[in-house]
Design an enzyme around this catalytic site. Sequence first.
Site, short mmCIF file in Angstrom:
data_model
loop_
_atom_site.label_atom_id
_atom_site.label_comp_id
_atom_site.label_asym_id
_atom_site.label_seq_id
_atom_site.Cartn_x
_atom_site.Cartn_y
_atom_site.Cartn_z
N GLU A 39 0.93 -1.05 0.04
CA GLU A 39 0.12 -0.03 0.00
C GLU A 39 0.86 1.17 -0.09
O GLU A 39 1.68 1.31 0.97
CB GLU A 39 -0.80 0.05 1.29
CG GLU A 39 -1.76 1.12 1.23
CD GLU A 39 -2.99 1.32 2.29
OE1 GLU A 39 -2.81 0.33 3.33
OE2 GLU A 39 -3.46 2.47 2.56
N ARG A 265 5.09 -12.77 9.68
CA ARG A 265 5.96 -11.57 9.51
C ARG A 265 7.16 -11.35 10.19
O ARG A 265 7.22 -12.02 11.28
CB ARG A 265 4.76 -10.41 9.68
CG ARG A 265 4.59 -10.02 11.17
CD ARG A 265 3.54 -8.96 11.32
NE ARG A 265 3.81 -7.67 10.85
CZ ARG A 265 3.15 -7.05 9.77
NH1 ARG A 265 2.26 -7.60 9.38
NH2 ARG A 265 3.36 -6.11 9.49
N LYS A 275 3.93 0.54 10.19
CA LYS A 275 4.08 1.94 9.30
C LYS A 275 3.69 3.06 9.97
O LYS A 275 4.11 4.23 9.52
CB LYS A 275 3.11 1.53 8.15
CG LYS A 275 4.19 0.99 6.77
CD LYS A 275 3.16 1.17 5.58
CE LYS A 275 3.31 0.03 4.81
NZ LYS A 275 2.18 0.15 3.56
P1 ATP Z 1 -0.33 -1.52 6.58
O1 ATP Z 1 -1.16 -2.41 5.90
O2 ATP Z 1 -0.79 -1.36 8.34
O3 ATP Z 1 -0.16 -0.23 5.96
P2 ATP Z 1 1.98 -3.22 6.03
O4 ATP Z 1 3.08 -3.32 6.63
O5 ATP Z 1 1.04 -4.31 5.98
O6 ATP Z 1 1.01 -2.03 6.70
P3 ATP Z 1 1.62 -3.10 3.33
O7 ATP Z 1 2.12 -2.14 2.17
O8 ATP Z 1 0.06 -3.53 3.23
O9 ATP Z 1 1.84 -2.73 4.49
O10 ATP Z 1 2.64 -4.59 3.08
C1 ATP Z 1 3.13 -4.99 1.78
C2 ATP Z 1 3.07 -6.27 1.95
O11 ATP Z 1 4.18 -6.80 2.71
C3 ATP Z 1 2.06 -7.22 2.55
O12 ATP Z 1 1.80 -8.41 1.53
C4 ATP Z 1 2.54 -7.67 3.77
O13 ATP Z 1 1.94 -8.67 4.20
C5 ATP Z 1 3.78 -7.63 3.83
N1 ATP Z 1 4.52 -7.15 5.00
C6 ATP Z 1 4.43 -5.93 5.57
N2 ATP Z 1 5.25 -6.03 6.99
C7 ATP Z 1 5.60 -7.15 6.83
C8 ATP Z 1 6.89 -7.80 7.82
N3 ATP Z 1 6.96 -7.21 9.00
N4 ATP Z 1 6.96 -9.04 7.37
C9 ATP Z 1 6.82 -9.67 6.49
N5 ATP Z 1 5.83 -9.16 5.27
C10 ATP Z 1 5.48 -7.99 5.86
#
Ligand code: ATP
Length: 559
Positions: A39, A265, A275
């Site tokens: 995102e 994660r 984030k």
């Molecule tokens: P949010 O959705 O709260 O804004 P997010 O960290 O999930 O934050 P995204 O941009 O949705 O951010 O993440 C993109 C991809 O990265 C998703 O598929 C998510 O599952 C993966 N991802 C995010 N944080 C982690 C992490 N700490 N470890 C592994 N994969 C992650």
Amino acid sequence: MTAVETATTNVGRDFIRDIIQSDLDAKRVSTVVTRFPPEPNGYLHIGHAKSICLNFGVAGEFGGRCHLRFDDTNPVKEEQEYIDAIERDVRWLGFDWGTHLYHASEYFEQIYAWAEHLILAGKAYVDDQSQDEIRATRGTLTEPGTDSPFRTRSVDENLDLFRRMRAGEFPNGARVLRAKIDMASGNINLRDPVIYRILHATHPRTGNAWCIYPSYDFAHGQSDAIEGITHSICTLEFEDHRPLYDWFIENLPVPSRPHQYEFARLNLTYTVLSKRVLTTLVRDKFVDGWDDPRMPTLAGLRRRGVPAEALREFAKRIGVAKANSVVDMAMFDFSVREVLNRVAERRMAVLAPLKIVIENYPEGSSEEIDAIDHPDHPEKTRKIRFGRELFVERDDFMEDPPKKFFRLSVGREVRLRWAYFVTCREVVKNEAGEVIELRCTYDPETRGGNAPDGRKVKATIHWVSAADAVDAEVRLYNPLFKSPAPNAGDFASDINPDSLEVLRGCKLEPSLLDVPVGTAVQFERQGYFCPDPDSRPGAPVFDRTIGLRDTWAKMQGGK
Ligand code: ATP
Ligand code: MG
């Protein structure tokens, strides 16, 4: 989260790769297609790197492809700056999406049509309740939810209202579209989830074309289906959403049948990967931007001099598991040191300079000496200048040395790296009694660092010639958080006040002016350092990528 994980786990095979292999073997799938779906509401961090390495990694290994898809369904938080940064960071990490760059917003028309499809099938309705009312009637883990009074609206009325939502007739929050599934479901995600909301906001890509936006759940799986994704890999918190993911796929005329798989994660000690918190750190100026070298962002790690290869190696080393855990930061540091030890050229730099004068070296003259750039490649050398006045590290001298101190003190002979044996003869102090200079002599027979008579010295120290040393600022970084498990709620109280230490008047050998920004070199005996983009012509700034050993852990009492 469970115990701190330090062991080197599996490299290569994991449950995701096993699933893909069996899907290929059973011919359920002919080409593996994965996606990385950020995102664009912030910069990518080391947790995202784990997901990128997994998604692009398996696609590469199994001869498939990986799409980069921006999950841009929330125009309020998303910005072009983030879109550009994400593309740059994925490329830097070493991955290529080829022509497969997509945005969920490209599918808005199709996703909208599928919402009407659900309405026509009696499987979605417009709800006039407020967000709070919807939340209050959703029930709990032990109690079912309550039906909305609008749940029984006719198809015609739903269709009319939904079209008027799209046409912009209603203000934000006035109505939502909900899937009609089961208010008594044991899975709260299936209790008539909101799939469209009104949001009068300008979208970075679609501008003002839309004032209703699909929820993550209603956009994600459908985007996967449009793109022919075979394995939609996400993190564990989406496990409970999988029944909903499947419900949409089963109830819509989608062109393909993707499946969702969840993995743990990445969590790291001394690090926050939320984030929301990272955004606050930047916005409230706890750090100097998204690429501050103390940030766990890819931009910050790159600026600090961490090679992309170290991130890929780290991702391999931690592996992919189904249970959440916390990885010790020391494991990441290990990956960084391991790569840099192999690739970084060696240079000499004095961080806290003390002048030494070689009294028996002819005044006004100097000489060039060969220095090896990397111990694994002794054929590659550079010239360094040796002369009468040099700088050495203040810590390499002691006036009253304890027994085990073998470096400089009066009467003690040491080797100057690549150059000569020198003996300290006398200490010069200022009026305040501080040591400001050492008077030394050298043995001209020891050029190159060996004595023909076979005598030994117990220490080799680094140095820089005073005549052509370059003055530099050097920034030393320590973890941004002082707690191994920083509190994401009240993170401010866990901030390490000593995360940045700025040294000025450091002395560099002149060849360090030629090191490109972003490339780390080893300052012999000190650690790995990398030119910072704040460098100006003739006024370099270096960031410490990482020390040679884990000095931080030692300071904290060891591990
Ligand atoms: P949010 O959705 O709260 O804004 P997010 O960290 O999930 O934050 P995204 O941009 O949705 O951010 O993440 C993109 C991809 O990265 C998703 O598929 C998510 O599952 C993966 N991802 C995010 N944080 C982690 C992490 N700490 N470890 C592994 N994969 C992650
Ligand atoms: Mg997310």
